[in-house]
Design a protein around this motif. Structure first.
Motif, short mmCIF file in Angstrom:
data_model
loop_
_atom_site.label_atom_id
_atom_site.label_comp_id
_atom_site.label_asym_id
_atom_site.label_seq_id
_atom_site.Cartn_x
_atom_site.Cartn_y
_atom_site.Cartn_z
N TYR A 118 0.81 -1.23 0.00
CA TYR A 118 0.00 0.00 0.00
C TYR A 118 0.84 1.27 0.00
N TYR A 119 2.18 1.13 0.21
CA TYR A 119 3.02 2.32 0.24
C TYR A 119 4.46 1.93 -0.06
N LEU A 120 5.13 2.72 -0.91
CA LEU A 120 6.54 2.49 -1.24
C LEU A 120 7.40 3.49 -0.49
N THR A 121 8.51 3.00 0.05
CA THR A 121 9.37 3.87 0.84
C THR A 121 10.83 3.59 0.51
N SER A 122 11.73 4.28 1.19
CA SER A 122 13.17 4.07 1.03
C SER A 122 13.81 4.19 2.41
N GLN A 123 15.11 3.93 2.48
CA GLN A 123 15.80 3.95 3.77
C GLN A 123 16.55 5.26 3.98
N GLY A 124 16.61 5.68 5.23
CA GLY A 124 17.37 6.87 5.60
C GLY A 124 18.33 6.54 6.73
#
Length: 274
Positions: free
Chosen positions: A131-137
């Motif tokens: 339901y949601y795409l993200t990335s790493q920080g």
């Protein structure tokens, strides 16, 4: 004369008895007719959500109208799932690394907590559509951002990660890194600020929010590449619970099509900053 009176009395009794029977027979019929016109009441069920509410803007605690409330865009999605199921939503806040166990033992019905559907996790639970795409920080001290420009700069460093998270696996791939795994993100922030870890790996929306809230930490320029299938978050249900999974996927499809999830993300970020 007596015979005539007796016959007359018997006749009257028979008539009265028949009338009584007719009335008794008519009463249930009338009741059944009324019941047929009234729709049956739909019983409201309970849907129990497991989450770790220390992961803004996904899920976090906020004082609203003087009351400690769990909010975030994951929570809004959970409320929509419950609404579509005509269910009452109950929220169980617990450590992240205990969520899937709680699901397996039936303490919760679903887990929504910025959860990545890894192949390892799929062995034990079933996942919804992403339901949601993200990335790493990567969070570091603000006065040390120049020391962290690439992934190589994390080699041999002390790195904090949330226990049981996908970031734990990422950190394990960094050469000679010394890892600190804790249950709660605020505990990791304290480790960073005190110098007991050099950096924390978090999903970038979460890292961004902590950097906004804490003036002495910042999101570094370090980029962590991930396969597309590891960059999304999903909802977990107990293995084999296809009926619930279908209902969840139906709600996700509706919210994606209407653009509601994007709105929830914006509102959750705004709420963090208030």
């Amino acid at each position: 004369m007596k015979k005539k009176l007796s016959l007359l009395l018997i006749s009257v009794m028979v008539v009265l008895s028949a009338c009584g029977q007719n009335n008794k027979e008519n009463t249930p019929a009338a009741t059944n007719n009324n019941a047929a016109t009234d729709p049956p009441a739909v019983e409201k069920t309970t849907l129990t959500l497991g989450t770790s509410a220390d992961y803004a803007p996904f899920e976090f605690h906020k004082i609203i109208d003087g009351k400690d409330t769990i909010v975030g865009f994951d929570i809004e999605i959970a409320r929509e799932i419950a609404k579509d199921m005509n269910a009452e939503l109950k929220i169980q806040d617990m450590d992240f690394d205990g969520l899937l166990l709680a699901l397996d033992t039936g303490k919760v019905d679903m887990v929504i907590s910025g959860l990545t559907p890894t192949e390892e996790r799929k062995k034990n639970v079933d996942f919804s559509e992403i339901y949601y795409l993200t990335s790493q920080g990567v969070l570091v001290k603000k006065d040390q951002t120049e020391q962290f420009k690439s992934l190589d700069d994390l080699k041999g460093k002390k790195i904090g990660i949330q226990k049981g998270s996908i970031q734990e696996g990422i950190a394990q791939e960094i050469a000679d890194a010394k890892l600190t795994s804790l249950a709660k993100i605020p505990e990791l922030i304290l480790e960073l600020k005190s110098g007991r870890v050099d950096a924390i790996i978090l999903e970038k929306p979460v890292a961004d929010q902590y950097a906004v809230a804490q003036t002495d930490i910042a999101v570094s320029e370090v980029k962590i590449e991930q396969p597309v299938e590891e960059a999304g978050v999903s909802i977990a249900v107990k293995k084999g619970n296809q009926d619930l999974l279908n209902k969840i996927d139906g709600t996700i499809a509706r919210l994606k099509e209407s653009g509601e999830i994007d709105r929830y993300v914006v509102e959750a970020n705004e709420l963090v900053g208030e």
